[in-house]
Design an enzyme around this catalytic site. Structure first.
Site, short mmCIF file in Angstrom:
data_model
loop_
_atom_site.label_atom_id
_atom_site.label_comp_id
_atom_site.label_asym_id
_atom_site.label_seq_id
_atom_site.Cartn_x
_atom_site.Cartn_y
_atom_site.Cartn_z
N SER A 1 0.85 -1.19 0.00
CA SER A 1 0.00 0.00 0.00
C SER A 1 0.89 1.24 0.00
O SER A 1 1.77 1.38 0.85
CB SER A 1 -0.92 -0.01 1.23
OG SER A 1 -1.75 1.12 1.24
N ASP B 1 10.49 7.55 -10.50
CA ASP B 1 10.07 7.29 -9.11
C ASP B 1 10.80 6.04 -8.60
O ASP B 1 10.20 5.10 -8.11
CB ASP B 1 8.56 7.09 -9.06
CG ASP B 1 8.00 7.26 -7.65
OD1 ASP B 1 8.71 7.84 -6.80
OD2 ASP B 1 6.87 6.82 -7.39
#
Length: 553
Positions: free
Chosen positions: A132, A287
């Protein structure tokens, strides 16, 4: 209304920091220093609270503040040279262990986006998330044909939260731009706008899937990097399904070492992947924090990277691409004069910058870091000195390069974790030199010929007709120019005749008028012959003749 929203958001931020026992951070800000005396009135000053470690408090605060702050924490988590270990270990949990949202919500989002029930779409769907993060979370699933996949689902309500925080960032950027003149060269509004665009892109999983497909094509057959395959029929704006990969998290250096992984080669391959993406493809994963990078260690002597999460990618326009490549190469060669010249040519520093001064400043900052491993370099100090040098020479921040700078910091942080003895410059220099040879040498010429060959072969049959048409056009242009030349010559001759007439008329009028005037007023004043004023009459006759001549012309 807007200012009220901003004030409420600032108040909530301060409440969250106080809630997690970070009031010392608030009072350390210059704006609040005059109010430090208020700490004596805070209840916990006299009745101590049972608080967890500072790293835990900071991590929980960032999680509660929202995705923008989580992104900031992810960047910091790669910089072990800037922060103490206890903070780094906690911030690293922000990479893939942000508190999840309920699995039944994720299932409803999948069903709403794909228009079918989960049981019809998948043979198995695990509502317990595998990982998550700040923008989305990932669930394991199995397709009807037996293939293992992962399902990425965007957090519900996340767009509204991001917009609220971006509004606050724009407000601060506007204040900085308006009231801090020396900070305008940092272009805060443009930098925030670039950050805003990248976050908006990250919310669209269709865009992420397209990014993943492009990177996969760029590294097809590569032994350096593997990109999982996207399941396009099951991908929408809020849901993306892609191949499940298995690997060791790049941050788990103990496990990698126990498997016998060649850590030096792994670190060097990370550098090569970065430069390949930026300079060969001009399309790079922006990223690359440790939560998005895994290692296939089946062959530990030839480790291979596996990348996930392609929401943020960067690219460069051709001019920035070329200038940046030449800057890197000049930097690796310690050609600081060329670095200075490139900064001026690209417009990154003002055109009136003195090359010699900028060259000396860059040499002073960069020379001490060469031929030293990562563990002996303080990139924090280096960045600070580069910032000071840029301020001295009015160097503006280039918003289009912010993602690249962030990615380079991530790569450097990974390299520091994997192999602190890595010589970044010695590793990158041969690659850059090879790349430049391919761009400007004979191989580049032949490559461009090959690239243009299909276009030329398509247009070659039409070449004779195009050539005849071009020759006809040239002939028509020459005829038109010839006609125009004749017309211009006629105009020139007419102007010459007009000028001659005007000159004759002017001279004749003067002589005729003068002669008549003299004859009328003092007829004997001029030379006379046998009582006749010869010169007076001569002036009249010649003047009349010139007038008639001008008229006839």
């Amino acid at each position: 209304m807007k200012r009220l929203r901003l004030a409420l958001r600032l108040t909530r931020i301060n409440v969250i920091l106080l809630k997690h026992g970070l009031d010392e951070l608030i009072l350390a800000l210059p704006f609040f220093r005059p109010l430090r005396f208020l700490v004596i009135f805070m209840p916990w000053r006299w009745v101590p609270r049972a608080l967890p470690a500072r790293g835990v408090r900071i991590r929980r605060s960032l999680e509660e503040l929202g995705p923008i702050y989580v992104k900031f924490g992810q960047i910091l988590s790669t910089r072990r040279d800037l922060l103490p270990p206890d903070l780094i270990d906690e911030l690293a949990k922000l990479q893939d262990r942000v508190p999840p949202f309920p699995g039944d919500q994720a299932r409803r989002i999948v069903e709403r986006s794909l228009g079918e029930s989960v049981t019809e779409l998948f043979a198995k769907f695990d509502e317990t998330p595998m990982a998550s993060a700040s923008i989305a979370q990932v669930h394991a699933a199995r397709l009807r044909d037996g293939r293992e996949v992962v399902v990425k689902v965007v957090r519900p309500g996340i767009k509204r939260r991001i917009q609220r925080d971006m509004e606050l960032l724009y407000f601060f950027a506007e204040l900085i731009h308006r009231y801090v003149p020396e900070a305008r060269r940092l272009r805060p509004l443009e930098v925030v706008a670039e950050f805003d665009k990248n976050l908006d892109d990250e919310l669209d999983l269709m865009r992420e899937a397209a990014n993943a497909s492009q990177l996969r094509r760029n590294f097809t057959g590569s032994e350096l990097l593997y990109i999982p395959e996207v399941e396009w029929p099951l991908t929408r704006r809020e849901v993306m399904v892609m191949e499940r990969i298995y690997g060791v998290p790049v941050s788990d250096t103990e496990h990698l070492t126990a498997l016998g992984t060649d850590m030096q080669k792994l670190a060097e391959r990370g550098v090569e992947i970065f430069f390949t993406q930026v300079f060969r493809d001009s399309f790079f994963h922006a990223d690359m924090h440790p939560g998005n990078i895994f290692v296939n260690a089946e062959h530990p002597e030839e480790p291979r990277y596996i990348a996930v999460d392609f929401g943020i990618v960067g690219s460069l326009n051709p001019s920035d691409h070329r200038y940046l490549a030449e800057n890197f190469l000049a930097f690796f060669r310690r050609d600081y004069r060329r670095v200075a010249e490139l900064h001026v040519e690209s417009g990154w520093v003002p055109a009136d910058t003195r090359i010699e001064e900028f060259e000396a400043a860059m040499r002073t900052v960069c020379e001490p870091i060469f031929e030293r491993p990562l563990k002996d370099i303080s990139f924090g100090a280096l960045l600070l000195r580069l910032f000071q040098t840029g301020r001295r020479f009015n160097m503006e921040v280039q918003p289009q390069l912010v993602l690249l700078q962030k990615t380079l910091l991530n790569i450097e942080g990974l390299g520091r974790q994997l192999y602190p003895e890595l010589d970044l410059w010695r590793t990158a220099k041969p690659y850059m030199e090879r790349w430049m040879r391919e761009q400007v040498g004979p191989r580049a010429f032949l490559r461009k010929l090959r690239e243009q060959a299909p276009t030329w072969s398509e247009r070659l049959p039409d070449l004779p007709e195009r050539l005849i048409r071009a020759l006809d056009d040239v002939s028509e242009m020459r005829a038109a120019l010839s006609r125009q030349s004749e017309e211009l010559e006629g105009l020139r001759q007419e102007q010459a005749r007009t000028g001659a007439r005007l000159l004759a008329a002017g001279a004749g009028s003067g002589l005729l008028g003068g002669g008549v005037l003299v004859l009328a007023l003092q007829p004997g004043a001029w030379f006379s012959l046998a009582g006749v004023p010869v010169l007076g009459w001569a002036s009249v006759v010649i003047g009349a003749g010139l007038l008639l001549s001008g008229r006839w012309r």
